[in-house]
Design an enzyme around this catalytic site. Structure first.
Site, PDB file in Angstrom:
ATOM      1  CG  ASP A  12      -2.044   0.993   1.124  1.00  0.00           C
ATOM      2  OD1 ASP A  12      -2.357   1.431   0.004  1.00  0.00           O
ATOM      3  OD2 ASP A  12      -2.608   1.358   2.173  1.00  0.00           O
ATOM      4  CG  HIS A  29      -0.261   1.779  -9.199  1.00  0.00           C
ATOM      5  ND1 HIS A  29      -0.457   1.390  -7.883  1.00  0.00           N
ATOM      6  CD2 HIS A  29      -1.361   2.503  -9.539  1.00  0.00           C
ATOM      7  CE1 HIS A  29      -1.612   1.873  -7.455  1.00  0.00           C
ATOM      8  NE2 HIS A  29      -2.181   2.552  -8.432  1.00  0.00           N
ATOM      9  CG  LEU A 123      10.115 -16.829  -3.667  1.00  0.00           C
ATOM     10  CD1 LEU A 123       9.955 -16.945  -2.148  1.00  0.00           C
ATOM     11  CD2 LEU A 123      10.570 -15.404  -4.016  1.00  0.00           C
TER      12      LEU A 123
HETATM   13  C1  FPP Z   1      -2.058   0.052  -3.212  1.00  0.00           C
HETATM   14  O1  FPP Z   1      -1.578   1.379  -3.197  1.00  0.00           O
HETATM   15  C2  FPP Z   1      -1.567  -0.629  -4.394  1.00  0.00           C
HETATM   16  C3  FPP Z   1      -2.349  -1.241  -5.334  1.00  0.00           C
HETATM   17  C4  FPP Z   1      -3.816  -1.311  -5.251  1.00  0.00           C
HETATM   18  C5  FPP Z   1      -1.760  -1.843  -6.527  1.00  0.00           C
HETATM   19  C6  FPP Z   1      -0.486  -2.574  -6.291  1.00  0.00           C
HETATM   20  C7  FPP Z   1       0.134  -2.807  -7.586  1.00  0.00           C
HETATM   21  C8  FPP Z   1       1.451  -2.796  -7.845  1.00  0.00           C
HETATM   22  C9  FPP Z   1       2.526  -2.647  -6.843  1.00  0.00           C
HETATM   23  C10 FPP Z   1       1.921  -2.933  -9.244  1.00  0.00           C
HETATM   24  C11 FPP Z   1       1.319  -4.061 -10.001  1.00  0.00           C
HETATM   25  C12 FPP Z   1       2.012  -5.303  -9.754  1.00  0.00           C
HETATM   26  C13 FPP Z   1       2.727  -5.924 -10.664  1.00  0.00           C
HETATM   27  C14 FPP Z   1       3.377  -7.205 -10.311  1.00  0.00           C
HETATM   28  C15 FPP Z   1       2.928  -5.415 -12.008  1.00  0.00           C
HETATM   29  P1  FPP Z   1      -2.642   2.561  -3.282  1.00  0.00           P
HETATM   30  O2  FPP Z   1      -2.845   2.881  -4.712  1.00  0.00           O
HETATM   31  O3  FPP Z   1      -3.889   2.183  -2.550  1.00  0.00           O
HETATM   32  O4  FPP Z   1      -1.868   3.706  -2.556  1.00  0.00           O
HETATM   33  P2  FPP Z   1      -2.521   4.863  -1.679  1.00  0.00           P
HETATM   34  O5  FPP Z   1      -3.057   4.225  -0.434  1.00  0.00           O
HETATM   35  O6  FPP Z   1      -1.361   5.756  -1.401  1.00  0.00           O
HETATM   36  O7  FPP Z   1      -3.577   5.532  -2.521  1.00  0.00           O
END
Ligand code: FPP
Length: 223
Positions: A12, A29, A123
């Site tokens: 997050d 992201h 892994l």
């Molecule tokens: C949460 O941060 C993150 C997500 C919902 C997406 C996670 C995705 C990735 C790390 C990239 C995709 C993965 C791969 C393997 C390509 P948020 O957007 O909720 O952050 P915030 O709380 O600051 O708004």
């Protein structure tokens, strides 16, 4: 010393990381996806068997369409570019969640990546895509119901996407919640919440959390 077989991470803080630098959320992201590689390396060095990451939840469809599209574009790029890395480092890729609703190209890429890495043994890299803990449990209960097997922990677990209990759950980004992630598997997990935004989450911080986990006292309901 506690064994750390299964580490789960809620990644997050990508959006806030980007906003802090005056960038669009999508850049967060992208930066988050880069962070993943170094964490997987730590897992291998620390002899962790499985790493489960939450990439996209059953609730994330509520985000603006551009953001959803960007995350899936990133996923496709990731799957198209990371194969050598997974093979070199002997990492087995497994998706979990309900991918049946995804478009054919994305589904095909996921299944192909799983197939090409299925014999890798250092892994297991589980990536939650359209995953929700409640959804997983409902799907598992339906399968158990159709199988006519006795309803018990062992038989339900057989039908879950992820069958191993989580030993350690880390959530980056400063919120203290589980957000529908691996609800069954986290029954006795140790939880660590760090304010670090995911793109800034470093191998050094991960190693510190792992070391603290190894020496903590786990009771599993005993004394
Ligand atoms: C949460 O941060 C993150 C997500 C919902 C997406 C996670 C995705 C990735 C790390 C990239 C995709 C993965 C791969 C393997 C390509 P948020 O957007 O909720 O952050 P915030 O709380 O600051 O708004």
């Amino acid at each position: 010393m506690n064994n750390l077989n299964h580490l789960a991470i809620i990644m997050d803080g990508n959006g806030r990381w980007a906003k802090n630098q005056g960038l669009l959320r999508s850049f967060g992201h992208k930066a988050g996806a880069k962070t993943i590689e170094k964490l997987a390396k730590v897992c291998i060095e620390e002899n962790i068997k499985s790493l489960s990451l939450f990439a996209f939840s059953t609730e994330n469809w509520k985000r603006p369409k551009e953001e959803v599209d960007f995350i899936f574009k990133l996923l496709k790029e990731y799957l198209s570019s990371e194969l050598n890395n997974f093979i070199e480092n002997q990492i087995k890729f497994v998706s979990f969640g309900d991918i049946s609703v995804l478009d054919e190209v994305t589904k095909e890429l996921i299944l192909e990546f799983e197939e090409k890495t299925k014999n890798n043994s250092r892994l297991v890299f589980n990536l939650g895509i359209n995953y929700g803990g409640k959804d997983e449990l409902i799907r598992a209960f339906k399968k158990l119901n159709n199988s006519n097997e006795e309803i018990n922990e062992e038989n339900l677990t057989k039908h879950l996407d992820i069958k191993e209990d989580v030993d350690l759950l880390i959530r980056t980004g400063g919120h203290f919640r589980i957000s529908n992630f691996l609800l069954w598997q986290c029954a006795y997990a140790e939880f660590v919440f760090t304010p670090t935004l995911f793109p800034d989450f470093s191998d050094t911080e991960l190693r510190k959390i792992i070391n603290d986990f190894r020496i903590c006292k786990r009771n599993f309901g005993g004394v």
